[in-house]
Design a protein around this motif. Structure first.
Motif, PDB file in Angstrom:
ATOM      1  N   PHE A 110       0.852  -1.192   0.000  1.00 25.38           N
ATOM      2  CA  PHE A 110       0.000   0.000   0.000  1.00 25.38           C
ATOM      3  C   PHE A 110       0.886   1.240   0.000  1.00 25.38           C
ATOM      4  CE2 PHE A 110      -2.610  -3.101   2.378  1.00 25.38           C
ATOM      5  CZ  PHE A 110      -3.823  -2.999   1.718  1.00 25.38           C
ATOM      6  N   ASP A 111       0.553   2.229  -0.815  1.00 30.36           N
ATOM      7  CA  ASP A 111       1.135   3.566  -0.679  1.00 30.36           C
ATOM      8  C   ASP A 111       0.344   4.302   0.400  1.00 30.36           C
ATOM      9  OD1 ASP A 111       3.057   3.296  -2.679  1.00 30.36           O
ATOM     10  OD2 ASP A 111       1.747   4.089  -4.238  1.00 30.36           O
ATOM     11  N   VAL A 112       1.046   4.745   1.453  1.00 28.83           N
ATOM     12  CA  VAL A 112       0.347   5.413   2.561  1.00 28.83           C
ATOM     13  C   VAL A 112       1.098   6.682   2.964  1.00 28.83           C
ATOM     14  CG1 VAL A 112      -0.933   3.455   3.483  1.00 28.83           C
ATOM     15  CG2 VAL A 112       1.448   3.748   4.133  1.00 28.83           C
ATOM     16  N   PRO A 113       1.155   7.684   2.058  1.00 26.39           N
ATOM     17  CA  PRO A 113       1.851   8.932   2.385  1.00 26.39           C
ATOM     18  C   PRO A 113       1.167   9.678   3.524  1.00 26.39           C
ATOM     19  CG  PRO A 113       0.548   9.201   0.393  1.00 26.39           C
ATOM     20  CD  PRO A 113       0.512   7.735   0.726  1.00 26.39           C
ATOM     21  N   GLY A 114       1.981  10.459   4.223  1.00 28.70           N
ATOM     22  CA  GLY A 114       1.475  11.248   5.338  1.00 28.70           C
ATOM     23  C   GLY A 114       2.598  11.487   6.331  1.00 28.70           C
ATOM     24  N   HIS A 115       3.059  10.418   6.957  1.00 29.17           N
ATOM     25  CA  HIS A 115       4.201  10.513   7.875  1.00 29.17           C
ATOM     26  C   HIS A 115       5.446  10.895   7.091  1.00 29.17           C
ATOM     27  CE1 HIS A 115       6.607   9.682  11.413  1.00 29.17           C
ATOM     28  NE2 HIS A 115       7.324   8.791  10.749  1.00 29.17           N
ATOM     29  N   THR A 116       5.702  10.173   6.000  1.00 23.54           N
ATOM     30  CA  THR A 116       6.655  10.594   4.976  1.00 23.54           C
ATOM     31  C   THR A 116       5.938  10.541   3.638  1.00 23.54           C
ATOM     32  OG1 THR A 116       7.576   8.412   4.401  1.00 23.54           O
ATOM     33  CG2 THR A 116       8.576   9.575   6.278  1.00 23.54           C
ATOM     34  N   TRP A 153      -5.404  10.790   6.043  1.00 20.99           N
ATOM     35  CA  TRP A 153      -6.759  10.245   6.174  1.00 20.99           C
ATOM     36  C   TRP A 153      -7.046   9.268   5.043  1.00 20.99           C
ATOM     37  CZ3 TRP A 153     -10.455   8.827   9.081  1.00 20.99           C
ATOM     38  CH2 TRP A 153     -11.763   8.670   8.608  1.00 20.99           C
ATOM     39  N   GLN A 154      -6.695   9.645   3.809  1.00 20.52           N
ATOM     40  CA  GLN A 154      -6.912   8.743   2.677  1.00 20.52           C
ATOM     41  C   GLN A 154      -6.048   7.492   2.799  1.00 20.52           C
ATOM     42  OE1 GLN A 154      -9.388   9.144   0.585  1.00 20.52           O
ATOM     43  NE2 GLN A 154      -9.881  11.102   1.571  1.00 20.52           N
ATOM     44  N   SER A 155      -4.843   7.639   3.293  1.00 22.76           N
ATOM     45  CA  SER A 155      -3.965   6.485   3.487  1.00 22.76           C
ATOM     46  C   SER A 155      -4.570   5.498   4.477  1.00 22.76           C
ATOM     47  CB  SER A 155      -2.590   6.937   3.991  1.00 22.76           C
ATOM     48  OG  SER A 155      -1.886   7.666   3.002  1.00 22.76           O
ATOM     49  N   LEU A 156      -5.060   6.010   5.596  1.00 23.82           N
ATOM     50  CA  LEU A 156      -5.601   5.119   6.622  1.00 23.82           C
ATOM     51  C   LEU A 156      -6.862   4.408   6.161  1.00 23.82           C
ATOM     52  CD1 LEU A 156      -5.057   7.282   9.840  1.00 23.82           C
ATOM     53  CD2 LEU A 156      -3.642   5.401   8.976  1.00 23.82           C
ATOM     54  N   GLN A 157      -7.600   5.020   5.226  1.00 24.53           N
ATOM     55  CA  GLN A 157      -8.808   4.359   4.710  1.00 24.53           C
ATOM     56  C   GLN A 157      -8.478   3.027   4.042  1.00 24.53           C
ATOM     57  OE1 GLN A 157     -11.587   5.891   5.853  1.00 24.53           O
ATOM     58  NE2 GLN A 157      -9.851   7.086   6.603  1.00 24.53           N
ATOM     59  N   LYS A 158      -7.266   2.924   3.525  1.00 22.70           N
ATOM     60  CA  LYS A 158      -6.882   1.697   2.817  1.00 22.70           C
ATOM     61  C   LYS A 158      -6.823   0.488   3.736  1.00 22.70           C
ATOM     62  CE  LYS A 158      -4.279   4.310  -0.625  1.00 22.70           C
ATOM     63  NZ  LYS A 158      -2.989   4.524  -1.323  1.00 22.70           N
ATOM     64  N   PHE A 159      -6.726   0.732   5.035  1.00 20.44           N
ATOM     65  CA  PHE A 159      -6.646  -0.380   5.985  1.00 20.44           C
ATOM     66  C   PHE A 159      -8.008  -0.803   6.513  1.00 20.44           C
ATOM     67  CE2 PHE A 159      -2.423   1.786   7.290  1.00 20.44           C
ATOM     68  CZ  PHE A 159      -1.744   1.173   6.245  1.00 20.44           C
ATOM     69  N   ARG A 160      -9.022   0.017   6.321  1.00 19.90           N
ATOM     70  CA  ARG A 160     -10.292  -0.221   7.020  1.00 19.90           C
ATOM     71  C   ARG A 160     -11.048  -1.434   6.485  1.00 19.90           C
ATOM     72  NH1 ARG A 160     -13.503   5.088   8.939  1.00 19.90           N
ATOM     73  NH2 ARG A 160     -14.246   5.141   6.787  1.00 19.90           N
ATOM     74  N   ASN A 161     -10.745  -1.876   5.259  1.00 17.98           N
ATOM     75  CA  ASN A 161     -11.429  -3.046   4.708  1.00 17.98           C
ATOM     76  C   ASN A 161     -10.663  -4.345   4.912  1.00 17.98           C
ATOM     77  OD1 ASN A 161     -13.701  -1.628   3.728  1.00 17.98           O
ATOM     78  ND2 ASN A 161     -12.582  -1.023   1.887  1.00 17.98           N
ATOM     79  N   LEU A 162      -9.540  -4.287   5.604  1.00 12.75           N
ATOM     80  CA  LEU A 162      -8.820  -5.522   5.909  1.00 12.75           C
ATOM     81  C   LEU A 162      -9.626  -6.344   6.917  1.00 12.75           C
ATOM     82  CD1 LEU A 162      -5.136  -4.215   6.226  1.00 12.75           C
ATOM     83  CD2 LEU A 162      -6.192  -5.381   4.283  1.00 12.75           C
ATOM     84  N   PRO A 163      -9.442  -7.664   6.938  1.00 16.56           N
ATOM     85  CA  PRO A 163     -10.197  -8.486   7.896  1.00 16.56           C
ATOM     86  C   PRO A 163      -9.989  -8.024   9.339  1.00 16.56           C
ATOM     87  CG  PRO A 163      -9.087  -9.869   6.275  1.00 16.56           C
ATOM     88  CD  PRO A 163      -8.587  -8.465   6.047  1.00 16.56           C
ATOM     89  N   GLY A 164     -11.041  -8.184  10.137  1.00 11.37           N
ATOM     90  CA  GLY A 164     -10.979  -7.726  11.517  1.00 11.37           C
ATOM     91  C   GLY A 164      -9.900  -8.388  12.339  1.00 11.37           C
ATOM     92  N   ASP A 165      -9.521  -9.630  11.980  1.00 11.05           N
ATOM     93  CA  ASP A 165      -8.495 -10.334  12.752  1.00 11.05           C
ATOM     94  C   ASP A 165      -7.079 -10.034  12.264  1.00 11.05           C
ATOM     95  OD1 ASP A 165      -8.499 -11.724  10.359  1.00 11.05           O
ATOM     96  OD2 ASP A 165      -8.752 -13.710  11.261  1.00 11.05           O
ATOM     97  N   THR A 166      -6.939  -9.079  11.333  1.00 15.53           N
ATOM     98  CA  THR A 166      -5.610  -8.669  10.889  1.00 15.53           C
ATOM     99  C   THR A 166      -4.823  -8.121  12.072  1.00 15.53           C
ATOM    100  OG1 THR A 166      -6.413  -8.114   8.679  1.00 15.53           O
ATOM    101  CG2 THR A 166      -4.324  -7.121   9.361  1.00 15.53           C
ATOM    102  N   LEU A 167      -3.600  -8.598  12.235  1.00 17.98           N
ATOM    103  CA  LEU A 167      -2.732  -8.135  13.312  1.00 17.98           C
ATOM    104  C   LEU A 167      -1.913  -6.950  12.813  1.00 17.98           C
ATOM    105  CD1 LEU A 167      -1.559 -11.603  14.673  1.00 17.98           C
ATOM    106  CD2 LEU A 167      -3.343 -10.102  15.597  1.00 17.98           C
ATOM    107  N   VAL A 168      -1.957  -5.854  13.546  1.00 15.69           N
ATOM    108  CA  VAL A 168      -1.283  -4.616  13.162  1.00 15.69           C
ATOM    109  C   VAL A 168       0.067  -4.547  13.867  1.00 15.69           C
ATOM    110  CG1 VAL A 168      -1.409  -2.111  13.083  1.00 15.69           C
ATOM    111  CG2 VAL A 168      -3.503  -3.478  12.829  1.00 15.69           C
ATOM    112  N   TYR A 169       1.125  -4.671  13.068  1.00 16.76           N
ATOM    113  CA  TYR A 169       2.494  -4.579  13.576  1.00 16.76           C
ATOM    114  C   TYR A 169       3.038  -3.208  13.195  1.00 16.76           C
ATOM    115  CZ  TYR A 169       2.252  -9.671  14.128  1.00 16.76           C
ATOM    116  OH  TYR A 169       1.890 -10.954  14.487  1.00 16.76           O
ATOM    117  N   CYS A 170       3.025  -2.281  14.144  1.00 14.00           N
ATOM    118  CA  CYS A 170       3.438  -0.913  13.869  1.00 14.00           C
ATOM    119  C   CYS A 170       4.844  -0.656  14.404  1.00 14.00           C
ATOM    120  CB  CYS A 170       2.434   0.072  14.466  1.00 14.00           C
ATOM    121  SG  CYS A 170       2.266  -0.020  16.256  1.00 14.00           S
ATOM    122  N   GLY A 171       5.315   0.571  14.202  1.00 12.03           N
ATOM    123  CA  GLY A 171       6.719   0.854  14.431  1.00 12.03           C
ATOM    124  C   GLY A 171       7.137   1.138  15.857  1.00 12.03           C
ATOM    125  N   HIS A 172       6.184   1.459  16.741  1.00  7.52           N
ATOM    126  CA  HIS A 172       6.568   1.949  18.068  1.00  7.52           C
ATOM    127  C   HIS A 172       5.603   1.483  19.154  1.00  7.52           C
ATOM    128  CE1 HIS A 172       9.615   4.948  16.739  1.00  7.52           C
ATOM    129  NE2 HIS A 172       8.860   4.999  15.648  1.00  7.52           N
TER     130      HIS A 172
END
Length: 256
Positions: A110-116, A153-172
């Motif tokens: 996914f392209d998710v610009p915003g942070h960079t 906001w548009q970047s984060l929308q790309k994650f909202r349709n992922l399955p509910g049991d998707t595990l989110v591994y973030c940076g911090h």
């Protein structure tokens, strides 16, 4: 039986890097190694080598271990095509629509610009894993160093349709602070109140709050919920657009 494993490795002061192993092929990758030492220790403890280094964006606390790991193991480097000039030595440059393979594990980019401006994320359905870097956090999102509120906001929308049991591994490990802030934004959210208590308990016992689950993020993360009427009401912004509400939330978090 799972197609692979993901192991959480703390590094630096509050970063996480992630070791991903394909069961079928034994291929191993590391995502966003802020430093090499903890990764080397984990690999040596498991008697594994390293095939791939994967980066979500160019910040040094996510790529600081690249050079040492690549030199030590001969690993190939995969990262965002849009940040070619800022991440040296990439062997594979990817963008939205591309696929990344860790052995037999297939990852969607996914392209998710915003942070960079060139930030990307990776979703591997076979291990129910989203590697979101500093775009989506547990109960938060990244600061807008290079992008606009509308972009994020548009970047984060790309994650909202992922399955509910998707595990989110973030940076911090920002979750406890994010939870305290989220509670000021959506005061009547019962699920959020319960989650705040759960997070406080985990941190009191020194347990990581990562990974989180996508269904929990959708129910409690204010940055994913900027289009919900309850948040607009709490902020006194009825009639505002989701982007305007997101911008207000992000601004408040920057000052929190």
């Amino acid at each position: 039986m799972s197609a692979g494993d993901v192991f959480v490795i703390p590094c630096l002061s509050d970063n996480y890097t992630y070791l991903v192993r394909c069961h079928e092929t034994g291929m191993t990758a590391i995502v966003d190694p802020g430093e090499a030492g903890p990764v080397v220790a984990e690999l040596e403890d498991r008697d594994w080598s390293l095939d791939l280094v994967i980066n979500t964006h160019h910040h040094n606390d996510h790529i600081g271990g690249n050079a040492e790991l690549i030199t030590r193991y001969g690993a190939k480097l995969i990262g965002p095509k849009a940040e070619t000039m800022r991440i040296p030595g990439m062997d594979q440059k990817v963008a939205e629509g591309d696929t990344v393979m860790i052995g037999a594990l297939s990852g969607q980019v996914f392209d998710v610009p915003g942070h960079t401006s060139g930030h990307i994320a990776f979703y591997f359905p076979a291990v129910s894993a989203l590697f979101s870097g500093d775009s989506l956090f547990a109960l938060g999102c990244g600061r807008l160093f290079e992008g606009t509120p509308d972009q994020m906001w548009q970047s984060l929308q790309k994650f909202r349709n992922l399955p509910g049991d998707t595990l989110v591994y973030c940076g911090h490990e920002y979750t406890q602070s994010n939870a305290r802030f989220a509670a000021t934004i959506e005061t009547g959210n019962v699920a959020l109140k319960a989650r705040c208590a759960e997070i406080d308990d985990l941190r009191a016992r020194g347990i990581p709050t990562i990974p989180s689950r996508m269904d929990k993020e959708l129910a409690t993360n204010p940055f994913l919920r900027a289009d919900h009427a309850s948040i607009a009401s709490d902020l006194g912004m009825e009639g505002a657009t989701a982007t305007e509400i997101f911008a207000e939330i992000r601004g408040r978090k920057d000052r929190f």
